[in-house]
Enzyme design. Structure first.
Site, short mmCIF file in Angstrom:
data_model
loop_
_atom_site.label_atom_id
_atom_site.label_comp_id
_atom_site.label_asym_id
_atom_site.label_seq_id
_atom_site.Cartn_x
_atom_site.Cartn_y
_atom_site.Cartn_z
N ASN A 4 0.88 -1.17 0.00
CA ASN A 4 0.00 0.00 0.00
C ASN A 4 0.91 1.22 0.00
OD1 ASN A 4 -1.74 2.10 0.51
ND2 ASN A 4 -2.28 1.44 2.58
N LYS A 27 0.17 4.26 -0.23
CA LYS A 27 -0.43 5.48 0.34
C LYS A 27 -0.17 6.65 -0.63
CE LYS A 27 -0.03 3.32 4.82
NZ LYS A 27 0.11 3.43 6.25
N HIS A 78 -9.34 1.59 5.11
CA HIS A 78 -8.05 1.77 5.79
C HIS A 78 -8.23 2.73 6.96
CE1 HIS A 78 -3.90 2.81 6.58
NE2 HIS A 78 -3.58 1.69 5.95
N GLU A 82 -6.54 5.11 7.95
CA GLU A 82 -6.29 6.52 7.60
C GLU A 82 -7.54 7.13 6.94
OE1 GLU A 82 -2.68 5.73 5.47
OE2 GLU A 82 -1.71 5.23 7.36
N GLU A 137 -5.18 -4.59 10.73
CA GLU A 137 -4.14 -3.58 10.93
C GLU A 137 -4.40 -2.84 12.24
OE1 GLU A 137 -2.24 -2.45 6.88
OE2 GLU A 137 -3.88 -1.07 7.28
N GLY A 193 2.80 2.55 10.80
CA GLY A 193 3.77 3.63 10.63
C GLY A 193 4.49 4.01 11.91
N SER A 219 3.69 -1.89 10.35
CA SER A 219 5.15 -1.96 10.55
C SER A 219 5.75 -3.32 10.17
CB SER A 219 5.51 -1.58 11.99
OG SER A 219 5.13 -0.24 12.24
P1 13P Z 1 3.29 0.61 7.65
O1 13P Z 1 3.76 -0.71 7.05
O2 13P Z 1 4.01 1.79 7.11
O3 13P Z 1 3.21 0.55 9.13
O4 13P Z 1 1.77 0.80 7.15
C1 13P Z 1 0.88 -0.24 7.28
C2 13P Z 1 -0.35 0.07 6.52
O5 13P Z 1 -1.09 0.97 6.87
C3 13P Z 1 -0.63 -0.70 5.31
O6 13P Z 1 -1.92 -0.47 4.83
#
Ligand code: 13P
Length: 250
Positions: A8, A10, A94, A96, A166, A172, A212
Site C-alpha cells: 500500500n 499510500k 483503511h 487513515e 491492521e 507507521g 510496521s
Molecule cells: P506501515 O507498514 O508503514 O506501518 O503501514 C501499514 C499500513 O497501513 C498498510 O496499509
C-alpha cells in the site's frame, strides 16, 4: 494457501519507482513466484503500473473507490474506471480513511459491495486503536468492523474478500503486534468468517496482517498459522525491503 503480499503505497511513489519496483520484483522474487504480490499505488500511477506488470504475476490494486457508480462526485474514482485498468484488488476502510476522511462502517460496506459487484477483490481493513486494546475492547472492536463492513453481503461474495487486520497503533509507528497477538486476532476473525460463510470458505479467505511489517519481522509473522499474508506500507516503497518481506512469505 499461497501467501499474499500487498504493497500500500499510500500517497507516495512515482513513475520511476513503478519501473524500479517491478524490475526488482521480477528479478528477485517472481521467478518462480515466492508469493502472490500486488501493489496499490495512488490512482494516477495505476496506468503506469498496469503497463509495467504486463506479462508478470503482479496484481494491480487501488487504495480506495467511490461508493457511487458515476455522476457529480468531484474527486471520486468509480469502480468501472478501475476495471478499465485491470485493477483486481481494492483497499477499503483503511484506518487513515476512517480517521482523516471520516469513513464509517456503513460507507466501507457500500464500497466492499460495489467492488464485489464488479469482480474486484476488496481488501477490507479493520483494526483497533491503542486505547481500545488497553481497555480490552480490541476483539469486540475488530469484530464489529468486520460484521458491519460485510453486512448484507452474501456468503459466496464474502468468500471473495481479503481481510487485513491492521492495529492502528502499529501503523507507521515501528511498533509491530507480536506474532502471537496478531495470530490470535486472525483466529478470532477467522472464527467469525466461518459463521458468516462456511468453514471451507473461511479457510480460503486471506487474512493479512498490516502494521510496521519489515524484512526483519516478516518471516516470523507470516509463519503463524492464521496469517495469510501482509499489507505493507512504508517498506513497500523500497524494492529491496519489499523483496525481503516476500522472501519471508515463502
Ligand atoms: P506501515 O507498514 O508503514 O506501518 O503501514 C501499514 C499500513 O497501513 C498498510 O496499509
Amino acid at each position: 494457501m499461497t501467501k499474499l503480499v500487498v504493497g500500500n503505497w499510500k500517497m507516495n511513489g512515482s513513475r520511476s519507482l513503478i519501473e524500479q519496483m517491478v524490475e526488482t520484483l521480477k528479478q528477485e522474487v517472481l521467478n518462480p513466484p515466492l508469493a502472490q504480490v500486488a501493489i496499490c499505488p495512488p490512482f494516477p500511477l495505476i496506468p503506469a503500473l498496469e503497463s509495467a506488470v504486463a506479462q508478470s504475476s503482479i496484481g494491480v490494486g487501488a487504495q480506495n473507490v467511490s461508493n457511487h457508480l458515476s455522476g457529480a462526485y468531484t474527486g471520486d474514482v468509480s469502480v468501472s474506471m478501475l476495471k478499465e485498468f485491470n485493477v483486481t484488488y481494492g483497499i477499503v476502510g483503511h484506518s487513515e480513511r476512517r480517521s482523516y476522511f471520516g469513513e464509517t462502517d456503513e460507507l466501507v460496506q457500500q464500497k466492499v459491495k460495489i467492488l464485489l459487484e464488479h469482480g474486484i477483490r476488496p481488501i477490507m481493513c479493520i483494526g483497533e486503536s491503542l486505547e481500545q486494546r488497553e481497555s480490552g475492547e480490541h476483539e469486540a472492536t475488530v469484530l464489529y468492523q468486520l460484521v458491519e463492513g460485510l453486512k448484507d453481503i452474501a456468503a459466496d461474495q464474502i468468500a471473495q474478500c481479503v481481510i487485513a487486520y491492521e492495529p492502528v497503533w502499529a501503523i507507521g509507528t515501528g511498533k509491530t503486534a507480536t506474532p502471537e497477538q496478531a495470530n490470535q486476532m486472525h483466529q478470532v476473525i477467522r472464527t467469525k468468517l466461518i459463521e458468516l460463510t462456511s468453514e471451507e470458505s473461511a479457510k480460503a479467505i486471506p487474512i493479512l496482517y498490516g502494521g510496521s511489517v519489515k524484512g526483519s519481522n516478516a518471516a516470523e509473522l507470516l509463519n503463524q498459522s492464521d496469517i495469510d499474508g501482509a499489507l505493507v506500507g512504508g517498506a513497500s516503497l523500497k524494492p529491496d525491503d519489499f523483496c525481503q518481506i516476500i522472501r519471508g512469505a515463502s
